[in-house]
Design an enzyme around this catalytic site. Structure first.
Site, short mmCIF file in Angstrom:
data_model
loop_
_atom_site.label_atom_id
_atom_site.label_comp_id
_atom_site.label_asym_id
_atom_site.label_seq_id
_atom_site.Cartn_x
_atom_site.Cartn_y
_atom_site.Cartn_z
N ARG A 1 16.27 33.32 87.38
CA ARG A 1 17.38 32.45 86.98
C ARG A 1 17.95 31.65 88.15
NH1 ARG A 1 20.63 36.09 82.52
NH2 ARG A 1 19.68 35.09 80.70
N LYS B 1 16.01 46.51 68.62
CA LYS B 1 16.75 46.60 67.37
C LYS B 1 16.46 45.48 66.38
CE LYS B 1 20.97 48.97 68.74
NZ LYS B 1 22.38 48.61 69.02
N GLY C 1 15.52 36.67 78.59
CA GLY C 1 15.82 37.98 79.19
C GLY C 1 14.63 38.86 79.50
C1 3PG Z 1 22.31 36.74 79.33
O1 3PG Z 1 21.94 37.47 80.24
O2 3PG Z 1 21.90 36.87 78.16
C2 3PG Z 1 23.23 35.62 79.65
O3 3PG Z 1 23.49 35.56 81.02
C3 3PG Z 1 24.51 35.77 78.85
O4 3PG Z 1 25.12 36.97 79.19
P1 3PG Z 1 26.04 37.71 78.12
O5 3PG Z 1 25.13 38.15 77.01
O6 3PG Z 1 26.69 38.84 78.85
O7 3PG Z 1 27.04 36.70 77.61
#
Ligand code: 3PG
Ligand code: MG
Length: 399
Positions: A41, A206, A356
């Site tokens: 990122r 999930k 992610g």
């Molecule tokens: C993530 O990692 O999905 C983004 O940075 C957003 O983070 P959050 O889900 O804590 O809002």
């Protein structure tokens, strides 16, 4: 879509102007050492930051990290990120020890043209995530005071109605950064008129987290391949026993309805790797998906499933993948994720990796990132985009 982008801002000239950049520098940190385990990122936002540095802007970067509860919490400090960002940018990144306080003010005031500052974690302030418009607005006022213009390059956070994402652009001239622009271009191809067959692979733990996106995608995709922890709730819905595997009892009926709605579209594992315990060194074996022993836990999809998924992927012209197929962090249960990822890179298709964990898996497993069409920096954000939801951060840029 009428969003102004970084080139529009650069064309106006930014030399000597303070440009506030919202980035998503929410990177995973090693729990023991605090070191950054995947800097994807940070690297993703470099094109925007470098362009601003070169154009002589005073660049003020802000981001969240983790989910602190509206007050300073040292384990979520962005300080290590400032160091890494500086290395990658090849310039010092001046770190402010607070977000909108004395340290931030003097750091921003001290910037010369072409210099970069990083403010401390936005979520150390209640106003950032507040549901109260006035509280968010008050924090947005403080942040906006650090910029003459605003760039949103935090694609991973555009689905959050947070001060830095939603309220600041209402207060400053605003544009989309290079990353946000690219992410939206790519994802709009998937929601528009994708080349077919369009095959989606979903994993992760999930069903409940993915239900909205499954509902939205099911009518439009040609094939939906399901692995990861959530496949067991689907297997249960098919009438199989799943042992001690992850199971959302309350979702079984929903899964059954989804499969009946579009018969044959959803592909489930035919074999799984089942272990005697959830541990890296647990004894394990490949078993048929309808024969998981009662005390064992399914931790990966099996080789026959990988072959079946790979065959479906080899036909595809468009692929979207979100969520690992198994517990890829443990070598014994990484083959499913690796196999599916490799099949995606081999397909003659436009492929998008959503966010992610799956993006991290690509890097942690040492796969060639350039073999994918696009690796999104947004997990939740890319899923909500595909669901067709209005993303507050994008909507704010359109105004
Ligand atoms: C993530 O990692 O999905 C983004 O940075 C957003 O983070 P959050 O889900 O804590 O809002
Ligand atoms: Mg998230």
């Amino acid at each position: 879509m009428s969003i102004r982008n970084l080139d529009d801002l650069l064309a106006e000239g930014v030399s000597g102007r303070r440009v506030l950049v919202r980035a998503d520098l929410n990177v995973p940190l090693d729990k023991q050492t605090g070191e950054i385990t995947d800097d994807g990122r940070i690297r993703a936002v470099l094109p925007t930051l470098s362009a601003l540095v070169q154009a002589g802007a005073k660049v003020v970067v802000c981001s969240h990290l983790g989910r602190p509860k509206g007050a300073p919490d040292p384990q979520f400090s962005l300080r290590p990120v400032a160091g890494r960002l500086g290395e990658l940018l090849g310039t010092t990144v001046h770190f402010a020890e607070d977000t909108v306080g004395e340290s931030a003010r003097s750091t921003v005031d001290g910037l010369a043209d072409g210099q970069v500052a990083l403010l401390e974690n936005l979520r150390f302030n209640k106003g950032e995530t507040s549901k109260d418009d006035a509280e968010r607005g008050a924090f947005a006022d403080q942040l906006a005071a650090f910029g003459d213009a605003y760039v949103d390059d935090a694609f991973g956070a555009v689905h959050r109605k947070h001060a830095s994402v939603y309220d600041v652009p209402a207060r400053l001239p605003h544009v989309a950064g290079r990353l946000v622009l690219r992410e939206v271009e790519v994802l709009s191809k998937l929601t528009g008129n994708p080349d077919r067959p369009y095959v989606v692979v979903l994993g992760g733990s999930k069903v409940s987290d993915k239900l909205a996106v499954i509902e939205a995608l099911l009518p439009t995709v040609d094939r939906l391949l399901i692995g990861g922890g959530m496949c067991f709730t689907f297997l249960k819905a098919q009438g199989h026993e799943v042992g001690s595997s992850l199971l959302e009892e309350e979702m079984v009926e929903t899964c059954r309805n989804l499969m009946e709605r579009e018969p044959g579209k959803i592909m489930l594992p035919v074999d799984v790797v089942a272990a005697v315990a959830f541990a890296p060194d647990a004894a394990h074996d490949t078993v048929p998906a309808d024969g998981i022993p009662s005390h064992q836990v399914g931790l990966d999809i099996g080789p026959e499933t990988v072959a079946g998924f790979a065959a479906a992927l080899s036909q595809a012209k468009t692929i979207f993948w979100n969520g690992p197929m198994g517990v890829f962090e443990m070598a014994a249960f990484a083959n499913g994720t690796r196999g599916v990822a490799e099949a995606i890179t081999k397909a003659d298709a436009f492929s998008v990796v959503g966010g992610g964990d799956s993006a991290a898996a690509v890097r942690v497993l040492g796969l060639d990132e350039s073999a994918f069409g696009h690796i999104s920096t947004g997990g939740g954000a890319s899923l909500e985009y595909l669901e067709g939801k209005t993303l507050p951060g994008i909507a704010a840029l359109e105004n």
